[in-house]
Scaffold this motif. Structure first.
Motif, PDB file in Angstrom:
ATOM      1  N   GLY A  97      22.053  -2.163 -36.898  1.00  0.00           N
ATOM      2  CA  GLY A  97      20.878  -2.287 -36.053  1.00  0.00           C
ATOM      3  C   GLY A  97      20.590  -0.943 -35.403  1.00  0.00           C
ATOM      4  N   VAL A  98      19.328  -0.596 -35.310  1.00  0.00           N
ATOM      5  CA  VAL A  98      18.927   0.684 -34.713  1.00  0.00           C
ATOM      6  C   VAL A  98      18.719   0.471 -33.216  1.00  0.00           C
ATOM      7  CG1 VAL A  98      17.253   2.558 -34.720  1.00  0.00           C
ATOM      8  CG2 VAL A  98      17.885   1.439 -36.873  1.00  0.00           C
ATOM      9  N   TYR A  99      19.520   1.179 -32.436  1.00  0.00           N
ATOM     10  CA  TYR A  99      19.481   1.068 -30.983  1.00  0.00           C
ATOM     11  C   TYR A  99      18.536   2.092 -30.349  1.00  0.00           C
ATOM     12  CZ  TYR A  99      21.247   0.824 -26.165  1.00  0.00           C
ATOM     13  OH  TYR A  99      21.367   0.683 -24.804  1.00  0.00           O
ATOM     14  N   ARG A 100      18.506   3.288 -30.901  1.00  0.00           N
ATOM     15  CA  ARG A 100      17.623   4.339 -30.387  1.00  0.00           C
ATOM     16  C   ARG A 100      17.125   5.180 -31.559  1.00  0.00           C
ATOM     17  NH1 ARG A 100      20.453   8.654 -26.936  1.00  0.00           N
ATOM     18  NH2 ARG A 100      20.890   6.875 -25.595  1.00  0.00           N
ATOM     19  N   GLY A 101      15.862   5.548 -31.513  1.00  0.00           N
ATOM     20  CA  GLY A 101      15.312   6.420 -32.537  1.00  0.00           C
ATOM     21  C   GLY A 101      14.821   5.673 -33.762  1.00  0.00           C
ATOM     22  N   VAL A 102      14.681   6.430 -34.849  1.00  0.00           N
ATOM     23  CA  VAL A 102      14.195   5.902 -36.126  1.00  0.00           C
ATOM     24  C   VAL A 102      15.079   6.451 -37.233  1.00  0.00           C
ATOM     25  CG1 VAL A 102      12.266   5.832 -37.754  1.00  0.00           C
ATOM     26  CG2 VAL A 102      11.814   5.837 -35.287  1.00  0.00           C
ATOM     27  N   LEU A 103      15.536   5.564 -38.092  1.00  0.00           N
ATOM     28  CA  LEU A 103      16.276   5.969 -39.282  1.00  0.00           C
ATOM     29  C   LEU A 103      15.466   5.598 -40.505  1.00  0.00           C
ATOM     30  CD1 LEU A 103      19.899   4.769 -38.412  1.00  0.00           C
ATOM     31  CD2 LEU A 103      18.984   7.092 -38.276  1.00  0.00           C
ATOM     32  N   SER A 104      15.571   6.395 -41.543  1.00  0.00           N
ATOM     33  CA  SER A 104      14.987   5.999 -42.822  1.00  0.00           C
ATOM     34  C   SER A 104      16.127   5.487 -43.694  1.00  0.00           C
ATOM     35  CB  SER A 104      14.261   7.166 -43.497  1.00  0.00           C
ATOM     36  OG  SER A 104      15.171   8.148 -43.915  1.00  0.00           O
ATOM     37  N   GLU A 105      15.859   4.394 -44.384  1.00  0.00           N
ATOM     38  CA  GLU A 105      16.822   3.852 -45.332  1.00  0.00           C
ATOM     39  C   GLU A 105      16.205   3.964 -46.718  1.00  0.00           C
ATOM     40  OE1 GLU A 105      19.786   0.051 -46.039  1.00  0.00           O
ATOM     41  OE2 GLU A 105      18.035  -0.237 -44.739  1.00  0.00           O
ATOM     42  N   GLY A 148      12.690  14.011 -34.996  1.00  0.00           N
ATOM     43  CA  GLY A 148      13.048  15.165 -34.182  1.00  0.00           C
ATOM     44  C   GLY A 148      13.918  14.805 -32.992  1.00  0.00           C
ATOM     45  N   GLU A 149      14.381  13.544 -32.901  1.00  0.00           N
ATOM     46  CA  GLU A 149      15.191  13.094 -31.768  1.00  0.00           C
ATOM     47  C   GLU A 149      16.478  12.442 -32.255  1.00  0.00           C
ATOM     48  OE1 GLU A 149      12.884  10.543 -29.259  1.00  0.00           O
ATOM     49  OE2 GLU A 149      11.197  11.932 -29.204  1.00  0.00           O
ATOM     50  N   GLU A 150      17.485  12.460 -31.395  1.00  0.00           N
ATOM     51  CA  GLU A 150      18.744  11.809 -31.722  1.00  0.00           C
ATOM     52  C   GLU A 150      18.531  10.304 -31.921  1.00  0.00           C
ATOM     53  OE1 GLU A 150      22.716  12.984 -29.863  1.00  0.00           O
ATOM     54  OE2 GLU A 150      22.235  11.102 -28.822  1.00  0.00           O
ATOM     55  N   ALA A 151      19.289   9.725 -32.823  1.00  0.00           N
ATOM     56  CA  ALA A 151      19.236   8.284 -33.080  1.00  0.00           C
ATOM     57  C   ALA A 151      20.630   7.697 -32.915  1.00  0.00           C
ATOM     58  CB  ALA A 151      18.709   8.003 -34.486  1.00  0.00           C
TER      59      ALA A 151
END
Length: 172
Positions: A97-105, A148-151
């Motif tokens: 689960g993504v808690y902060r930011g955006v990840l690409s899968e 551009g931000e930490e995730a």
């Protein structure tokens, strides 16, 4: 060996929900663990007081909970901009689960018996989104922080933490 961190009430609640889901019947287990994670992703204080620093060279895992029986482990992954996992499949079930930011899968296949995976698609996973899967050598993917931000993402794997290197990822 049990690893104990200071915990917020929210983190304790999330870990209890994950525990129930992670020890349920194998059929549908990754999906139930993802639902357990998702229910807590909007708690801004989930990691309050818990040090989870990033690493300049690659994403880093911080152990949040290791099941005493070795059935699963929960980790927080910290991703600096531009950091990504290797292209891999899983040897065990997993949920994230993504808690902060955006990840690409990004998703891959092995066309025609090739040994080099080919990308077939990508999904952006923003704050509050989840993903999961069974142990499947054909379910090949890569996670990346292209923002551009930490995730920060939470991951649960059906393996002991000290065996992650051997029992979790099949890297291509």
């Amino acid at each position: 060996m049990t690893f104990v961190l200071p915990r917020t009430a929210g983190l304790s609640s999330m870990l209890a929900d994950i525990h129930r889901a992670a020890l349920s019947d194998m059929a549908g287990r990754p999906e139930r663990v993802a639902v357990a994670i998702q229910a807590h992703l909007h708690d801004p204080d989930l990691l309050a007081g818990i040090s989870c620093p990033s690493c300049p060279n690659s994403y880093i895992r911080h152990l949040l909970h290791a099941d005493p029986d070795g059935s699963y482990a929960v980790v927080a992954l910290i991703w600096r901009p531009g950091q990504m996992s290797p292209v891999h499949a899983h040897r065990t079930w997993c949920a994230l689960g993504v808690y902060r930011g955006v990840l690409s899968e990004a998703f891959y296949d092995l066309p025609g018996g090739n040994v080099t995976p080919r990308q077939t698609g990508v999904v952006l996973r923003g704050h509050g989104s989840t993903s999961c899967g069974p142990a499947d050598p054909g379910a090949i993917h890569r996670l990346a922080n292209l923002s551009g931000e930490e995730a920060i993402s939470f991951h649960v794997y059906g393996a002991r933490f000290d065996r992650f290197g051997q029992d979790v990822n099949h890297v291509f």
